[in-house]
Motif scaffolding. Sequence first.
Motif, PDB file in Angstrom:
ATOM      1  N   SER A 278       0.811  -1.225   0.000  1.00  0.00           N
ATOM      2  CA  SER A 278       0.000   0.000   0.000  1.00  0.00           C
ATOM      3  C   SER A 278       0.841   1.272   0.000  1.00  0.00           C
ATOM      4  CB  SER A 278      -0.928   0.007   1.214  1.00  0.00           C
ATOM      5  OG  SER A 278      -0.165  -0.076   2.392  1.00  0.00           O
ATOM      6  N   SER A 279       2.156   1.140   0.118  1.00  0.00           N
ATOM      7  CA  SER A 279       3.004   2.336   0.036  1.00  0.00           C
ATOM      8  C   SER A 279       4.350   1.945  -0.574  1.00  0.00           C
ATOM      9  CB  SER A 279       3.223   2.937   1.424  1.00  0.00           C
ATOM     10  OG  SER A 279       4.024   2.079   2.186  1.00  0.00           O
ATOM     11  N   LEU A 280       5.118   2.942  -0.935  1.00  0.00           N
ATOM     12  CA  LEU A 280       6.404   2.654  -1.590  1.00  0.00           C
ATOM     13  C   LEU A 280       7.328   1.853  -0.663  1.00  0.00           C
ATOM     14  CD1 LEU A 280       8.374   3.037  -3.945  1.00  0.00           C
ATOM     15  CD2 LEU A 280       9.070   5.184  -2.924  1.00  0.00           C
ATOM     16  N   SER A 281       7.357   2.232   0.622  1.00  0.00           N
ATOM     17  CA  SER A 281       8.273   1.532   1.535  1.00  0.00           C
ATOM     18  C   SER A 281       7.865   0.071   1.715  1.00  0.00           C
ATOM     19  CB  SER A 281       8.354   2.256   2.878  1.00  0.00           C
ATOM     20  OG  SER A 281       7.074   2.517   3.360  1.00  0.00           O
ATOM     21  N   ILE A 282       6.565  -0.172   1.853  1.00  0.00           N
ATOM     22  CA  ILE A 282       6.097  -1.561   1.988  1.00  0.00           C
ATOM     23  C   ILE A 282       6.346  -2.316   0.681  1.00  0.00           C
ATOM     24  CG2 ILE A 282       4.056  -3.031   2.330  1.00  0.00           C
ATOM     25  CD1 ILE A 282       3.014  -0.981   4.313  1.00  0.00           C
ATOM     26  N   GLY A 283       6.108  -1.636  -0.438  1.00  0.00           N
ATOM     27  CA  GLY A 283       6.350  -2.242  -1.752  1.00  0.00           C
ATOM     28  C   GLY A 283       7.813  -2.625  -1.926  1.00  0.00           C
ATOM     29  N   MET A 284       8.704  -1.728  -1.449  1.00  0.00           N
ATOM     30  CA  MET A 284      10.142  -2.021  -1.573  1.00  0.00           C
ATOM     31  C   MET A 284      10.531  -3.206  -0.691  1.00  0.00           C
ATOM     32  SD  MET A 284      11.742   1.750  -1.908  1.00  0.00           S
ATOM     33  CE  MET A 284      13.443   1.403  -2.251  1.00  0.00           C
ATOM     34  N   ALA A 285       9.963  -3.254   0.511  1.00  0.00           N
ATOM     35  CA  ALA A 285      10.263  -4.385   1.418  1.00  0.00           C
ATOM     36  C   ALA A 285       9.786  -5.697   0.798  1.00  0.00           C
ATOM     37  CB  ALA A 285       9.596  -4.154   2.766  1.00  0.00           C
ATOM     38  N   LEU A 286       8.571  -5.685   0.279  1.00  0.00           N
ATOM     39  CA  LEU A 286       8.024  -6.915  -0.320  1.00  0.00           C
ATOM     40  C   LEU A 286       8.755  -7.272  -1.620  1.00  0.00           C
ATOM     41  CD1 LEU A 286       4.187  -6.448   0.230  1.00  0.00           C
ATOM     42  CD2 LEU A 286       5.654  -8.102   1.335  1.00  0.00           C
ATOM     43  N   GLY A 287       9.043  -6.249  -2.420  1.00  0.00           N
ATOM     44  CA  GLY A 287       9.732  -6.479  -3.701  1.00  0.00           C
ATOM     45  C   GLY A 287      11.122  -7.052  -3.495  1.00  0.00           C
ATOM     46  N   TRP A 288      11.846  -6.480  -2.536  1.00  0.00           N
ATOM     47  CA  TRP A 288      13.204  -6.944  -2.228  1.00  0.00           C
ATOM     48  C   TRP A 288      13.160  -8.389  -1.722  1.00  0.00           C
ATOM     49  CZ3 TRP A 288      18.282  -7.180  -1.934  1.00  0.00           C
ATOM     50  CH2 TRP A 288      18.888  -7.733  -0.814  1.00  0.00           C
ATOM     51  N   THR A 289      12.214  -8.666  -0.815  1.00  0.00           N
ATOM     52  CA  THR A 289      12.084 -10.028  -0.280  1.00  0.00           C
ATOM     53  C   THR A 289      11.738 -11.000  -1.394  1.00  0.00           C
ATOM     54  OG1 THR A 289      11.313  -9.069   1.773  1.00  0.00           O
ATOM     55  CG2 THR A 289      10.951 -11.416   1.519  1.00  0.00           C
ATOM     56  N   PHE A 290      10.814 -10.585  -2.254  1.00  0.00           N
ATOM     57  CA  PHE A 290      10.411 -11.457  -3.359  1.00  0.00           C
ATOM     58  C   PHE A 290      11.614 -11.781  -4.254  1.00  0.00           C
ATOM     59  CE2 PHE A 290       9.108 -12.216  -7.682  1.00  0.00           C
ATOM     60  CZ  PHE A 290       8.196 -13.243  -7.518  1.00  0.00           C
ATOM     61  N   LEU A 291      12.395 -10.751  -4.556  1.00  0.00           N
ATOM     62  CA  LEU A 291      13.548 -10.946  -5.447  1.00  0.00           C
ATOM     63  C   LEU A 291      14.546 -11.936  -4.838  1.00  0.00           C
ATOM     64  CD1 LEU A 291      14.657  -9.877  -8.134  1.00  0.00           C
ATOM     65  CD2 LEU A 291      15.936  -8.182  -6.868  1.00  0.00           C
ATOM     66  N   LEU A 292      14.804 -11.765  -3.553  1.00  0.00           N
ATOM     67  CA  LEU A 292      15.760 -12.636  -2.858  1.00  0.00           C
ATOM     68  C   LEU A 292      15.259 -14.079  -2.803  1.00  0.00           C
ATOM     69  CD1 LEU A 292      18.410 -11.679  -1.464  1.00  0.00           C
ATOM     70  CD2 LEU A 292      17.253 -12.011   0.693  1.00  0.00           C
ATOM     71  N   VAL A 293      13.988 -14.219  -2.462  1.00  0.00           N
ATOM     72  CA  VAL A 293      13.378 -15.550  -2.323  1.00  0.00           C
ATOM     73  C   VAL A 293      13.309 -16.246  -3.679  1.00  0.00           C
ATOM     74  CG1 VAL A 293      11.164 -16.666  -1.812  1.00  0.00           C
ATOM     75  CG2 VAL A 293      12.103 -15.006  -0.229  1.00  0.00           C
ATOM     76  N   TYR A 294      12.904 -15.496  -4.679  1.00  0.00           N
ATOM     77  CA  TYR A 294      12.767 -16.039  -6.038  1.00  0.00           C
ATOM     78  C   TYR A 294      14.140 -16.474  -6.567  1.00  0.00           C
ATOM     79  CZ  TYR A 294      10.829 -16.259 -10.792  1.00  0.00           C
ATOM     80  OH  TYR A 294      10.408 -16.680 -12.019  1.00  0.00           O
TER      81      TYR A 294
ATOM     82  N   LEU B 253       8.857  -0.627   9.789  1.00  0.00           N
ATOM     83  CA  LEU B 253       8.493  -1.277   8.522  1.00  0.00           C
ATOM     84  C   LEU B 253       8.404  -2.793   8.726  1.00  0.00           C
ATOM     85  CD1 LEU B 253       7.984  -0.884   5.492  1.00  0.00           C
ATOM     86  CD2 LEU B 253      10.423  -1.103   5.117  1.00  0.00           C
ATOM     87  N   PHE B 254       9.340  -3.322   9.505  1.00  0.00           N
ATOM     88  CA  PHE B 254       9.321  -4.754   9.795  1.00  0.00           C
ATOM     89  C   PHE B 254       8.051  -5.125  10.551  1.00  0.00           C
ATOM     90  CE2 PHE B 254      10.050  -8.061  12.981  1.00  0.00           C
ATOM     91  CZ  PHE B 254      10.350  -9.139  12.167  1.00  0.00           C
ATOM     92  N   GLU B 255       7.700  -4.287  11.558  1.00  0.00           N
ATOM     93  CA  GLU B 255       6.518  -4.606  12.369  1.00  0.00           C
ATOM     94  C   GLU B 255       5.245  -4.599  11.537  1.00  0.00           C
ATOM     95  OE1 GLU B 255       6.471  -5.798  15.328  1.00  0.00           O
ATOM     96  OE2 GLU B 255       8.578  -5.485  15.781  1.00  0.00           O
ATOM     97  N   SER B 256       5.203  -3.725  10.511  1.00  0.00           N
ATOM     98  CA  SER B 256       3.972  -3.706   9.717  1.00  0.00           C
ATOM     99  C   SER B 256       3.999  -4.708   8.568  1.00  0.00           C
ATOM    100  CB  SER B 256       3.655  -2.291   9.211  1.00  0.00           C
ATOM    101  OG  SER B 256       4.737  -1.778   8.508  1.00  0.00           O
ATOM    102  N   THR B 257       5.154  -5.303   8.278  1.00  0.00           N
ATOM    103  CA  THR B 257       5.191  -6.230   7.137  1.00  0.00           C
ATOM    104  C   THR B 257       5.510  -7.681   7.499  1.00  0.00           C
ATOM    105  OG1 THR B 257       7.489  -5.640   6.719  1.00  0.00           O
ATOM    106  CG2 THR B 257       5.859  -4.537   5.364  1.00  0.00           C
ATOM    107  N   TYR B 258       5.993  -7.943   8.722  1.00  0.00           N
ATOM    108  CA  TYR B 258       6.547  -9.286   8.966  1.00  0.00           C
ATOM    109  C   TYR B 258       5.547 -10.424   8.791  1.00  0.00           C
ATOM    110  CZ  TYR B 258       4.596  -9.742  13.700  1.00  0.00           C
ATOM    111  OH  TYR B 258       3.751  -9.868  14.762  1.00  0.00           O
ATOM    112  N   ARG B 259       4.256 -10.123   9.047  1.00  0.00           N
ATOM    113  CA  ARG B 259       3.253 -11.192   8.884  1.00  0.00           C
ATOM    114  C   ARG B 259       3.130 -11.595   7.418  1.00  0.00           C
ATOM    115  NH1 ARG B 259       0.671  -7.780  12.426  1.00  0.00           N
ATOM    116  NH2 ARG B 259       0.534  -8.569  14.532  1.00  0.00           N
ATOM    117  N   ARG B 260       3.310 -10.626   6.524  1.00  0.00           N
ATOM    118  CA  ARG B 260       3.148 -10.895   5.092  1.00  0.00           C
ATOM    119  C   ARG B 260       4.447 -11.305   4.429  1.00  0.00           C
ATOM    120  NH1 ARG B 260      -0.742  -7.417   7.580  1.00  0.00           N
ATOM    121  NH2 ARG B 260      -2.701  -7.669   6.491  1.00  0.00           N
ATOM    122  N   LEU B 261       5.577 -10.926   5.051  1.00  0.00           N
ATOM    123  CA  LEU B 261       6.870 -11.232   4.412  1.00  0.00           C
ATOM    124  C   LEU B 261       7.040 -12.725   4.195  1.00  0.00           C
ATOM    125  CD1 LEU B 261       9.627  -8.986   6.023  1.00  0.00           C
ATOM    126  CD2 LEU B 261       8.817  -8.950   3.700  1.00  0.00           C
ATOM    127  N   PHE B 262       6.596 -13.504   5.180  1.00  0.00           N
ATOM    128  CA  PHE B 262       6.811 -14.949   5.089  1.00  0.00           C
ATOM    129  C   PHE B 262       5.847 -15.619   4.115  1.00  0.00           C
ATOM    130  CE2 PHE B 262       8.968 -13.625   8.869  1.00  0.00           C
ATOM    131  CZ  PHE B 262      10.189 -14.248   8.688  1.00  0.00           C
TER     132      PHE B 262
END
Lengths: 194, 166
Positions: free
Chosen positions: A27-43, A88-97
């Motif tokens: 929903s925001s650039l910072s959350i998008g960057m956190a998810l995008g970075w995680t996705f790239l690493l995981v992928y 950022l971690f506190e608001s994303t950690y549930r979805r990061l995994f």
Amino acid sequence: MANEDKGGSAAAWTAFAGLTPLYVFSSSLSIGMALGWTFLLVYAASSALALLLPAAMGRKRIFIFALAASSVACSLSASFIRIIDPFLFESTYRRLFLVAFTVPVLKSALMPETIADRERAWENVIRGLGYAATIVVFGALREFMASGSISIIAEHVSTSLLPMMAQPAGAMVLLALSMAGFRLALTLARGADR
Amino acid sequence: MTDKRLDRMVIATAASLLLCAGIAALASMYASGQGARFFEELASNAGSQKAMPSSWSTLRTAAVLGRMETAKGNHLYLLVLRRPGGEYRALADVGKEGTIHSVIPVGASNGFVFSGRIEALLGRIIGQRKDGDASPLDGTIKPLVLDVVETITNLEIDRLEEKDGK
């Protein structure tokens, strides 16, 4: 050729559908960057392992090892995000995994079946970068449409433009619009080919 | 490839993954420590009392993220109130006897429409603000604000009971 095109676009639709949970949460650039970075690493971790492990190990073992590697990569990425920005971690950690179990990641954990598939594995790099970029762009667009600003350019802005875009419904609206746009672009490109 | 060689390869891969998992666990512990230090610094820089070093404890109960102790013996609760579209962050200064003395805002998401009203409602509920202004947004966020105050109360009851029990 037409069939190949159809197969390619069907794969893109599947990937989009599989990434929907990430688009909704971005929903925001910072959350998008956190998810995008995680996705790239995981992928990257899962497709690298699926490609590098010898085929003699068997499809099932390779799949399990690739998934385990993607989970470890996810944990490392979460730690990295926690060090950079604990909020950022506190608001994303549930979805990061959740990232480790999205359709594109599960698909990349499958061993390439033929030699031709193995030779085309470098395309996974571009695909991963593309998917990660769409997650980041989606977050930036939603934040801009919701608040009229983007967090990297302006911090702590309290204006609002279209607040609905920051909510899950806004993600669905934007996703539908971008898919329609994508389809239109494909149709136009095919029309131009003829 | 012989079976023996394959087995060795599987064991080596599994061992490497276990090693990576161990590294990830260590990284997670380090990140957790850094996060605690970040919150303690945030509290010290927010203009309230200084948080004691290594006093952060993560709670993650409703909108309460964690708690720190100050040199005076008060407790600072870090609140993160989330609504679809953003979050509002604040520190609640709670006295030794369990009363919320003040709420200090420490940030909010960009374009979060509720941040102003959450601040006003929180201030009014704890008696920090006396003005009687109202907004149509209040109805949607009042349960969230009441819930956070109730959560702090319950956490303080638990803490005081634990302290008395020692």
